[in-house]
Design an enzyme around this catalytic site. Sequence first.
Site, PDB file in Angstrom:
ATOM      1  N   SER A   5       0.836  -1.195   0.000  1.00  0.00           N
ATOM      2  CA  SER A   5       0.000   0.000   0.000  1.00  0.00           C
ATOM      3  C   SER A   5       0.880   1.258   0.000  1.00  0.00           C
ATOM      4  O   SER A   5       1.620   1.491  -0.941  1.00  0.00           O
ATOM      5  CB  SER A   5      -0.958  -0.041   1.193  1.00  0.00           C
ATOM      6  OG  SER A   5      -1.951   0.938   1.082  1.00  0.00           O
ATOM      7  N   ASP A  12      -9.086  -4.334  -6.373  1.00  0.00           N
ATOM      8  CA  ASP A  12      -8.752  -3.458  -5.242  1.00  0.00           C
ATOM      9  C   ASP A  12      -9.717  -2.270  -5.181  1.00  0.00           C
ATOM     10  O   ASP A  12      -9.720  -1.427  -6.070  1.00  0.00           O
ATOM     11  CB  ASP A  12      -7.312  -2.962  -5.387  1.00  0.00           C
ATOM     12  CG  ASP A  12      -6.816  -2.209  -4.161  1.00  0.00           C
ATOM     13  OD1 ASP A  12      -7.626  -1.924  -3.269  1.00  0.00           O
ATOM     14  OD2 ASP A  12      -5.607  -1.924  -4.092  1.00  0.00           O
ATOM     15  N   HIS A  34      -7.554  -5.214  -1.796  1.00  0.00           N
ATOM     16  CA  HIS A  34      -6.337  -4.522  -1.352  1.00  0.00           C
ATOM     17  C   HIS A  34      -5.395  -5.471  -0.615  1.00  0.00           C
ATOM     18  O   HIS A  34      -4.179  -5.393  -0.748  1.00  0.00           O
ATOM     19  CB  HIS A  34      -6.713  -3.338  -0.465  1.00  0.00           C
ATOM     20  CG  HIS A  34      -5.564  -2.414  -0.196  1.00  0.00           C
ATOM     21  ND1 HIS A  34      -4.868  -1.781  -1.202  1.00  0.00           N
ATOM     22  CD2 HIS A  34      -4.973  -2.028   0.967  1.00  0.00           C
ATOM     23  CE1 HIS A  34      -3.914  -1.034  -0.670  1.00  0.00           C
ATOM     24  NE2 HIS A  34      -3.946  -1.169   0.625  1.00  0.00           N
TER      25      HIS A  34
END
Length: 810
Positions: free
Chosen positions: A670, A743, A777
């Site tokens: 991330s 995502d 994610h």
Amino acid sequence: MTELKRLLLILITVFISQSVFADSGFKVPPKQLADLVDAPRQPGVTISPDKKWVALLARPGAKSIEELAQEEVKLAGLRINTSIFAPSRSSGYTGITLKEVNGDKQITVKNLPAGKIMSVSFSPNSEYLAFIVENKQGLTLWSYNLKKNKTKQVSKKTINASLGGTKYRWKRDSTGFYTRLTVAKASEKPQMSLAAIEPVIQVTSGKKAAVRTYSNLLKTPYDEALLEFLANSQLAEIKLSGKITTLGKVAMYKGFSISPDGKYLLVSQIKKPFSYLVPASRFPLETQVWTTKGKLVTQVADLASGENIPKGFDSVREGRRNVSWRSDVASTLVWAEAQDGGNMNVDVGYHDHVYTWASPFTGDPELLQKVERRFSNITWGNNTFATISDWRFSDRQFREWKFNPSDSKDQKVLFQERSYNDRYSDPGSFVMQRNQFGLNVIKTFNNNNSVYLTGNGASSQGNIPFLNQFDFSTKKVTNLWQSQAPYYERVVLVLNDQADKVMTLRESTTEQPNFFVRDLSKNTLTQFTDFPHPTPAFVGISKEKLTYTRNDGVELSGTLYLPAGYDKSQGPLPTLIWAYPREYKDKAVAGQVSDSPYEFVRVSYWGPMPHLAQGFAVFSGAKMPIVGFDDALPNDTFREQLVASAQAAVDVLVEKGVTDKNRIAIAGHSYGAFMVANLLAHSDLFKAGIARSGAYNRTLTPFGFQGEERSFWEGQQAYASMSPFFHAEKINEPMLMIHGKEDPNSGTFPMQSERMFAALKGLGGNARLVMLPHEQHGYRARESLLHMLWEQHQWLEKYVATADSDAKKH
């Protein structure tokens, strides 16, 4: 064509097809890494209100890719399994075991139905255990009678959880539940017809609507119709016997809660018009008080759409927000109202007012407190004791006071004031107790002057958990117990009124976490659970906390892990650094230690630890603070501070003699992936990088990202400087990018990795992009996790482990 040419063509075709095949499909890493994906998970835990029973909830292994591939719709920021009117990709448990806290009795709950077990909770009288079962037929409610050792389905009616939130609530008298029932059949969902295809038109209003980047928003009238179909539910009371009483009309109910005395329901529902700019959490919201028979008593709030919330992390909607019940009295509502138009940048004396409204809700609401900054929370104790807190993003400040809810003239007493990034100054959390309504409130004694506190005990030596007593009249802190080396032990539950008998979770670097019962008065410790070591193949790993200083004086730290059996005489190792940048406004708190040197060495498939088996040293949690010095904002010098932090980490590892400076990789997930690309672009410290689920072009999130409040038009230089996409030509090291194809995370759309890869490819860079099907994610399918480990293993082996090193040269 000659026979020789034909043979050569066949051989070339076979070679090409084999090469493509060799680089396609899910792969499996070496066994020691693969076993991490199937390692046993630590059970979930819930404790009965009377503190006599602990329910241990068995966790399943990783999902299959087939489960993730099941049909779902993406609407208004939600992902819904349309066949069962519930969130898709839900997690659950596979079994329930009950253990006595003060005894040897252990019960395995039998006759559990097929499906996922979720939302497990004890009844207020501790005589029952309730849970939801999710299977292909939907969500159903079940109960377990502790005295009779009997499991039964409460009702065959299915529960609607399309909007998320609490699936059911126990009645205060433990005789049944309140829940939302499904009112339609999946086969009845609206169908899109060709005739319904039409232009989608949106028009600006002239008002600023600086909305952050969201995913899976509504796009068409058909989306609106489908969301309404899935969200419509019927509130109902269900007795333990199975008797159902419907309450009110069918509507899109978002939440419901019961007054402490059990006489009223607080009900919220989303309304039209829906928005195409914000998720369902910001749709118009109406909140009402009902009787428990479903009759409307009064309307409490009617919030408009959140499209026009002012820019800023501490900005809010205008109107009555955060409506809830006071926990300490029979039936009184509490809420906050902005006095600044929802904008913290407006200069006013008090940014929020907090009001209460007592039943029967015929009088006027009363002002409880004026709040100088943005209201955060109230923790209730009793009629004369509670705490209230506020916060502000600009300087990351948090404050909390003790106050008297029954006397507005009684002066507040400051309990804490600190940066919410400052772990060292955190006094801990209040020990709670159940009041006459069965609700958790702050446990007070000594005429409301004293409380018990538990906390992590963050310090420069690492976390040292504690149980303290605090006296508000003298501000004196008395330590009742503290974790002792070489163990890391923290209180999870206070078992008696004297706070001298507690349940703890205890571990060491070599002993996996287990629950214990500690009697402080007798100085005894009794082991309560005996969970097995989850990763026996990694026993023997060494662990060391390193502290060091950046060139601008900011203190940094990280944890160094070395493979089992490693000795410095073997020479320096290839090293993997794993990090995640964070923004701060205070240099003093930026490098604070956030873990313990005595924590169990957890080797999870998710982070960098698996690569110890590959012969790598691992430097995990390397601090990468981005500090806003003086009046500057943190991101004004993002690149410079990031490179300085990375340089400091490399220097301390090389100086220690465990790291080969020519064989270091940097990795992160991330915002950590964003960090990786920036470090590869703006430094030559690393041989390769691994970037998972990252964002690389900040102009695709033009109204802010992470801790950045400025829009692109207000901070173009910062956006451009920080975006590695703008500097892709400088990335001359191999970069592996992994991303979930689905995502939904705000700011890390799959397009971010796709565009970054296209840039690197077009510029002649060395990159590999892996898009994992059906993953979001974070990755959840067993196949995906195994493949992720394989990709990382291959990348590190090819570009780092076998790279030229000083050790080899000499």
